[in-house]
Design a protein around this motif. Sequence first.
Motif, PDB file in Angstrom:
ATOM      1  N   GLY A  34      -7.626  -8.225   1.994  1.00  0.00           N
ATOM      2  CA  GLY A  34      -8.748  -8.300   1.060  1.00  0.00           C
ATOM      3  C   GLY A  34      -8.743  -7.271  -0.054  1.00  0.00           C
ATOM      4  N   TYR A  35      -7.785  -6.355  -0.061  1.00  0.00           N
ATOM      5  CA  TYR A  35      -7.739  -5.349  -1.129  1.00  0.00           C
ATOM      6  C   TYR A  35      -7.212  -6.023  -2.404  1.00  0.00           C
ATOM      7  CZ  TYR A  35      -7.328  -0.621  -3.034  1.00  0.00           C
ATOM      8  OH  TYR A  35      -7.495   0.517  -3.782  1.00  0.00           O
ATOM      9  N   PRO A  36      -7.764  -5.694  -3.568  1.00  0.00           N
ATOM     10  CA  PRO A  36      -7.383  -6.436  -4.784  1.00  0.00           C
ATOM     11  C   PRO A  36      -6.064  -6.004  -5.419  1.00  0.00           C
ATOM     12  CG  PRO A  36      -9.061  -4.817  -5.288  1.00  0.00           C
ATOM     13  CD  PRO A  36      -8.877  -4.775  -3.802  1.00  0.00           C
ATOM     14  N   ALA A  37      -5.384  -5.012  -4.833  1.00  0.00           N
ATOM     15  CA  ALA A  37      -4.131  -4.536  -5.428  1.00  0.00           C
ATOM     16  C   ALA A  37      -3.028  -4.467  -4.371  1.00  0.00           C
ATOM     17  CB  ALA A  37      -4.339  -3.144  -6.018  1.00  0.00           C
ATOM     18  N   GLU A  38      -1.806  -4.544  -4.856  1.00  0.00           N
ATOM     19  CA  GLU A  38      -0.671  -4.223  -3.992  1.00  0.00           C
ATOM     20  C   GLU A  38       0.122  -3.110  -4.663  1.00  0.00           C
ATOM     21  OE1 GLU A  38       2.741  -7.174  -4.162  1.00  0.00           O
ATOM     22  OE2 GLU A  38       1.125  -8.390  -4.985  1.00  0.00           O
ATOM     23  N   ILE A  39       0.710  -2.238  -3.877  1.00  0.00           N
ATOM     24  CA  ILE A  39       1.495  -1.152  -4.450  1.00  0.00           C
ATOM     25  C   ILE A  39       2.933  -1.663  -4.574  1.00  0.00           C
ATOM     26  CG2 ILE A  39       2.168   1.264  -4.300  1.00  0.00           C
ATOM     27  CD1 ILE A  39      -0.931   0.729  -4.513  1.00  0.00           C
ATOM     28  N   SER A  40       3.349  -1.878  -5.811  1.00  0.00           N
ATOM     29  CA  SER A  40       4.639  -2.528  -6.064  1.00  0.00           C
ATOM     30  C   SER A  40       5.760  -1.546  -6.315  1.00  0.00           C
ATOM     31  CB  SER A  40       4.518  -3.443  -7.287  1.00  0.00           C
ATOM     32  OG  SER A  40       3.507  -4.390  -7.081  1.00  0.00           O
ATOM     33  N   ALA A  41       5.434  -0.314  -6.642  1.00  0.00           N
ATOM     34  CA  ALA A  41       6.479   0.677  -6.902  1.00  0.00           C
ATOM     35  C   ALA A  41       5.894   2.074  -6.830  1.00  0.00           C
ATOM     36  CB  ALA A  41       7.087   0.467  -8.294  1.00  0.00           C
ATOM     37  N   VAL A  42       6.692   2.975  -6.291  1.00  0.00           N
ATOM     38  CA  VAL A  42       6.360   4.404  -6.319  1.00  0.00           C
ATOM     39  C   VAL A  42       7.511   5.093  -7.029  1.00  0.00           C
ATOM     40  CG1 VAL A  42       6.140   6.497  -4.922  1.00  0.00           C
ATOM     41  CG2 VAL A  42       4.943   4.404  -4.237  1.00  0.00           C
ATOM     42  N   ARG A  86       7.989  -2.004 -15.417  1.00  0.00           N
ATOM     43  CA  ARG A  86       7.864  -3.350 -15.982  1.00  0.00           C
ATOM     44  C   ARG A  86       8.760  -4.324 -15.233  1.00  0.00           C
ATOM     45  NH1 ARG A  86       4.451  -2.974 -20.280  1.00  0.00           N
ATOM     46  NH2 ARG A  86       4.246  -0.838 -21.011  1.00  0.00           N
ATOM     47  N   ASP A  87       9.939  -3.858 -14.851  1.00  0.00           N
ATOM     48  CA  ASP A  87      10.860  -4.696 -14.080  1.00  0.00           C
ATOM     49  C   ASP A  87      10.226  -5.125 -12.756  1.00  0.00           C
ATOM     50  OD1 ASP A  87      13.504  -5.797 -13.924  1.00  0.00           O
ATOM     51  OD2 ASP A  87      13.819  -4.406 -12.253  1.00  0.00           O
ATOM     52  N   ARG A  88       9.401  -4.242 -12.185  1.00  0.00           N
ATOM     53  CA  ARG A  88       8.730  -4.553 -10.910  1.00  0.00           C
ATOM     54  C   ARG A  88       7.436  -5.334 -11.135  1.00  0.00           C
ATOM     55  NH1 ARG A  88      11.574  -4.003  -6.508  1.00  0.00           N
ATOM     56  NH2 ARG A  88       9.598  -3.922  -5.400  1.00  0.00           N
ATOM     57  N   GLY A  89       7.145  -5.661 -12.380  1.00  0.00           N
ATOM     58  CA  GLY A  89       5.934  -6.437 -12.672  1.00  0.00           C
ATOM     59  C   GLY A  89       4.646  -5.647 -12.576  1.00  0.00           C
ATOM     60  N   VAL A  90       4.748  -4.317 -12.679  1.00  0.00           N
ATOM     61  CA  VAL A  90       3.568  -3.463 -12.526  1.00  0.00           C
ATOM     62  C   VAL A  90       2.597  -3.676 -13.694  1.00  0.00           C
ATOM     63  CG1 VAL A  90       2.815  -1.040 -12.597  1.00  0.00           C
ATOM     64  CG2 VAL A  90       4.699  -1.716 -11.085  1.00  0.00           C
ATOM     65  N   GLU A  91       1.317  -3.809 -13.330  1.00  0.00           N
ATOM     66  CA  GLU A  91       0.271  -4.059 -14.338  1.00  0.00           C
ATOM     67  C   GLU A  91      -0.637  -2.858 -14.548  1.00  0.00           C
ATOM     68  OE1 GLU A  91      -0.726  -7.579 -11.649  1.00  0.00           O
ATOM     69  OE2 GLU A  91      -1.556  -8.169 -13.574  1.00  0.00           O
ATOM     70  N   ALA A  92      -0.728  -2.000 -13.541  1.00  0.00           N
ATOM     71  CA  ALA A  92      -1.619  -0.837 -13.635  1.00  0.00           C
ATOM     72  C   ALA A  92      -0.960   0.331 -12.916  1.00  0.00           C
ATOM     73  CB  ALA A  92      -2.967  -1.150 -12.997  1.00  0.00           C
ATOM     74  N   LEU A  93      -1.318   1.538 -13.344  1.00  0.00           N
ATOM     75  CA  LEU A  93      -0.707   2.744 -12.771  1.00  0.00           C
ATOM     76  C   LEU A  93      -1.756   3.672 -12.176  1.00  0.00           C
ATOM     77  CD1 LEU A  93       1.921   3.999 -15.379  1.00  0.00           C
ATOM     78  CD2 LEU A  93       2.317   2.801 -13.226  1.00  0.00           C
ATOM     79  N   ALA A  94      -1.396   4.263 -11.046  1.00  0.00           N
ATOM     80  CA  ALA A  94      -2.228   5.303 -10.440  1.00  0.00           C
ATOM     81  C   ALA A  94      -1.385   6.570 -10.342  1.00  0.00           C
ATOM     82  CB  ALA A  94      -2.684   4.867  -9.045  1.00  0.00           C
TER      83      ALA A  94
END
Length: 200
Positions: A34-42, A86-94
């Motif tokens: 149910g969380y609205p984000a996934e962590i796609s890259a660190v 961008r290659d990982r499709g990241v839309e937002a950064l933390a």
Amino acid sequence: MTEARVKAKVKVGVLISGRGSNMLALIEAAQAGGYPAEISAVISNRPGAAGLQVASDAGVFAMAIDHALFGKDREGHERAMDAVLRDRGVEALALAGFMRVLSPWFVQAWAGRMINIHPSLLPAYPGLNTHARALEAGETEAGCTVHEVTLGVDEGPVLGQARVPVLKGDDADRLAARVLEAEHRLYPAALAEFCARFRQ
Ligand code: GRF
């Protein structure tokens, strides 16, 4: 007939420089249903950052892009990070303990899509050594802030704050530990709220 629509999770990249405890709080929150984000890259700017292993162990793509390899070319380092994100499709950064000041180019490239956590009740105590400075000033309350990243360091619209008491006998380490617990609750909640904006 109504159609049930599931909103796609926002792909979030996390930038770190060190142990990554806030990063882990975000990963764990995102792995819960149910969380609205996934962590796609660190990405860490320091190859030795303990958080890289923590992220890999949690099954998250993690990579070091060593700023030292770029010498004085700050933007070159950021362009390398940007390409991976961008290659990982990241839309937002933390940003989670990312200890580099970002160039105007990077800040503008991610404007409105980048947040940071800072261990003080901003606008009080921007910068480093926040806990020692708060103690020295005799504060009775400390805390942390999640804010959007804009051109000024530790500025930008505040998304949320958490407060903790300063207790008798506190030193900077004890206070930091109490604030860090609050950070681990605040950051996942603030990121979720932030990401909701991307799927309205
Ligand atoms: C945290 O206190 C955070 O607020 C600050 O740097 C520290 C990072 O700690 N920006 P961690 O790497 O998340 O454990």
